[in-house]
Design a protein around this motif. Sequence first.
Motif, PDB file in Angstrom:
ATOM      1  N   UNK A   1      -7.359   3.576   8.402  1.00 39.00           N
ATOM      2  CA  UNK A   1      -7.176   3.782   9.834  1.00 39.00           C
ATOM      3  C   UNK A   1      -6.368   2.602  10.381  1.00 39.00           C
ATOM      4  N   UNK A   2      -5.455   2.899  11.315  1.00 41.33           N
ATOM      5  CA  UNK A   2      -4.645   1.837  11.903  1.00 41.33           C
ATOM      6  C   UNK A   2      -4.873   1.697  13.406  1.00 41.33           C
ATOM      7  N   UNK A   3      -5.735   2.541  13.974  1.00 38.80           N
ATOM      8  CA  UNK A   3      -6.012   2.437  15.412  1.00 38.80           C
ATOM      9  C   UNK A   3      -7.496   2.643  15.675  1.00 38.80           C
ATOM     10  N   UNK A   4      -7.910   2.188  16.838  1.00 36.06           N
ATOM     11  CA  UNK A   4      -9.292   2.394  17.255  1.00 36.06           C
ATOM     12  C   UNK A   4     -10.259   1.411  16.617  1.00 36.06           C
ATOM     13  N   UNK A   5     -11.542   1.687  16.865  1.00 34.43           N
ATOM     14  CA  UNK A   5     -12.615   0.807  16.388  1.00 34.43           C
ATOM     15  C   UNK A   5     -12.629   0.646  14.868  1.00 34.43           C
ATOM     16  N   UNK A   6     -12.310   1.700  14.153  1.00 33.50           N
ATOM     17  CA  UNK A   6     -12.357   1.646  12.697  1.00 33.50           C
ATOM     18  C   UNK A   6     -11.066   1.197  12.047  1.00 33.50           C
ATOM     19  N   UNK A   7     -10.140   0.671  12.837  1.00 36.17           N
ATOM     20  CA  UNK A   7      -8.848   0.244  12.286  1.00 36.17           C
ATOM     21  C   UNK A   7      -9.040  -0.863  11.262  1.00 36.17           C
ATOM     22  N   UNK A   8      -8.178  -0.853  10.256  1.00 32.08           N
ATOM     23  CA  UNK A   8      -8.169  -1.917   9.253  1.00 32.08           C
ATOM     24  C   UNK A   8      -8.044  -3.268   9.980  1.00 32.08           C
TER      25      UNK A   8
ATOM     26  N   UNK B   1      15.460   2.277   0.622  1.00 36.86           N
ATOM     27  CA  UNK B   1      16.779   1.632   0.546  1.00 36.86           C
ATOM     28  C   UNK B   1      16.690   0.167   0.980  1.00 36.86           C
ATOM     29  N   UNK B   2      15.945  -0.112   2.033  1.00 38.19           N
ATOM     30  CA  UNK B   2      15.744  -1.493   2.490  1.00 38.19           C
ATOM     31  C   UNK B   2      15.033  -2.293   1.403  1.00 38.19           C
ATOM     32  N   UNK B   3      14.010  -1.705   0.813  1.00 35.79           N
ATOM     33  CA  UNK B   3      13.269  -2.366  -0.261  1.00 35.79           C
ATOM     34  C   UNK B   3      14.204  -2.722  -1.421  1.00 35.79           C
ATOM     35  N   UNK B   4      14.993  -1.767  -1.853  1.00 32.05           N
ATOM     36  CA  UNK B   4      15.908  -2.007  -2.981  1.00 32.05           C
ATOM     37  C   UNK B   4      16.958  -3.054  -2.629  1.00 32.05           C
ATOM     38  N   UNK B   5      17.457  -3.026  -1.398  1.00 27.94           N
ATOM     39  CA  UNK B   5      18.495  -3.959  -0.975  1.00 27.94           C
ATOM     40  C   UNK B   5      17.984  -5.393  -0.894  1.00 27.94           C
ATOM     41  N   UNK B   6      16.772  -5.574  -0.387  1.00 29.88           N
ATOM     42  CA  UNK B   6      16.281  -6.921  -0.085  1.00 29.88           C
ATOM     43  C   UNK B   6      15.208  -7.452  -1.028  1.00 29.88           C
ATOM     44  N   UNK B   7      14.787  -6.670  -1.995  1.00 33.53           N
ATOM     45  CA  UNK B   7      13.728  -7.115  -2.908  1.00 33.53           C
ATOM     46  C   UNK B   7      14.079  -8.443  -3.579  1.00 33.53           C
ATOM     47  N   UNK B   8      15.264  -8.554  -4.116  1.00 32.92           N
ATOM     48  CA  UNK B   8      15.648  -9.780  -4.825  1.00 32.92           C
ATOM     49  C   UNK B   8      15.828 -10.964  -3.894  1.00 32.92           C
ATOM     50  N   UNK B   9      15.962 -10.695  -2.596  1.00 33.70           N
ATOM     51  CA  UNK B   9      16.087 -11.777  -1.607  1.00 33.70           C
ATOM     52  C   UNK B   9      14.731 -12.122  -0.989  1.00 33.70           C
ATOM     53  N   UNK B  10      13.653 -11.473  -1.460  1.00 32.49           N
ATOM     54  CA  UNK B  10      12.326 -11.883  -1.038  1.00 32.49           C
ATOM     55  C   UNK B  10      11.629 -10.996  -0.033  1.00 32.49           C
ATOM     56  N   UNK B  11      11.989  -9.712   0.060  1.00 28.91           N
ATOM     57  CA  UNK B  11      11.293  -8.789   0.957  1.00 28.91           C
ATOM     58  C   UNK B  11      10.536  -7.752   0.152  1.00 28.91           C
ATOM     59  N   UNK B  12       9.301  -7.508   0.549  1.00 30.50           N
ATOM     60  CA  UNK B  12       8.536  -6.386   0.013  1.00 30.50           C
ATOM     61  C   UNK B  12       8.201  -5.461   1.169  1.00 30.50           C
ATOM     62  N   UNK B  13       8.295  -4.173   0.932  1.00 31.52           N
ATOM     63  CA  UNK B  13       7.839  -3.155   1.872  1.00 31.52           C
ATOM     64  C   UNK B  13       6.476  -2.701   1.370  1.00 31.52           C
ATOM     65  N   UNK B  14       5.522  -2.585   2.275  1.00 28.39           N
ATOM     66  CA  UNK B  14       4.189  -2.099   1.923  1.00 28.39           C
ATOM     67  C   UNK B  14       3.885  -0.883   2.781  1.00 28.39           C
ATOM     68  N   UNK B  15       3.769   0.276   2.148  1.00 29.35           N
ATOM     69  CA  UNK B  15       3.422   1.504   2.846  1.00 29.35           C
ATOM     70  C   UNK B  15       1.914   1.640   2.976  1.00 29.35           C
ATOM     71  N   UNK B  16       1.463   1.946   4.189  1.00 29.43           N
ATOM     72  CA  UNK B  16       0.036   2.064   4.479  1.00 29.43           C
ATOM     73  C   UNK B  16      -0.236   3.480   4.999  1.00 29.43           C
ATOM     74  N   UNK B  17      -0.547   4.413   4.102  1.00 32.24           N
ATOM     75  CA  UNK B  17      -0.816   5.778   4.549  1.00 32.24           C
ATOM     76  C   UNK B  17      -1.975   5.834   5.536  1.00 32.24           C
ATOM     77  N   UNK B  18      -1.799   6.620   6.581  1.00 32.54           N
ATOM     78  CA  UNK B  18      -2.884   6.820   7.546  1.00 32.54           C
ATOM     79  C   UNK B  18      -2.851   8.250   8.065  1.00 32.54           C
ATOM     80  N   UNK B  19      -3.998   8.708   8.494  1.00 31.10           N
ATOM     81  CA  UNK B  19      -4.143  10.077   8.993  1.00 31.10           C
ATOM     82  C   UNK B  19      -4.564  10.061  10.462  1.00 31.10           C
ATOM     83  N   UNK B  20      -4.217   8.984  11.165  1.00 26.16           N
ATOM     84  CA  UNK B  20      -4.669   8.794  12.543  1.00 26.16           C
ATOM     85  C   UNK B  20      -3.896   9.601  13.573  1.00 26.16           C
ATOM     86  N   UNK B  21      -2.727  10.070  13.224  1.00 26.38           N
ATOM     87  CA  UNK B  21      -1.852  10.704  14.203  1.00 26.38           C
ATOM     88  C   UNK B  21      -1.559  12.137  13.799  1.00 26.38           C
ATOM     89  N   UNK B  22      -2.267  13.051  14.400  1.00 22.04           N
ATOM     90  CA  UNK B  22      -1.999  14.467  14.176  1.00 22.04           C
ATOM     91  C   UNK B  22      -2.397  14.992  12.811  1.00 22.04           C
TER      92      UNK B  22
END
Length: 164
Positions: free
Chosen positions: A101-108, A51-72
Amino acid sequence: MDDPPRCAWDFSFVGIDGQPLPLARYRGSALLIVNTASKCGFTPQYKGLEAVYETYLERGLTVLGVPCDDFGGQEPGDSEEILQFCESTYRVRFPLTEKVKVKGEGAHPFYRWAARSFGPWAKPRWNFHKYLIAPDGRLADWFSTVTKPTSPRFIKGIEAVLPR
């Protein structure tokens, strides 16, 4: 020796389609980077993020989803499964990266840079941690997992960095 990264535009991901996804393509726009997971108690935030992406896309916002398996182990799927889930369950249209990966030594590298830039409190502690990038590539703010995409503080942060 390589120069240290100065802004978010110095980083690149790989898109969920396997193609390079340099953040520099968003230069001049606001960017919201969110580590995501398909089997998490916070997974319904996909709806608010879309919803945020659709609302603000034309005003210059992009949402980027970064899938990760670091938590549980809450993102067990491969790229095809993740994309199918996001599109069919939440009708996600914003771009996604391949799983990283978003945490630890191997984080992006982006996540290591953001943690150094904002300090230890700003590190992802669970899925759906959010980093807001200003149009000039600087880290503008961060929002913890529990901050809903519909919260007034979140919306105010986005509106503050939209291109003029």
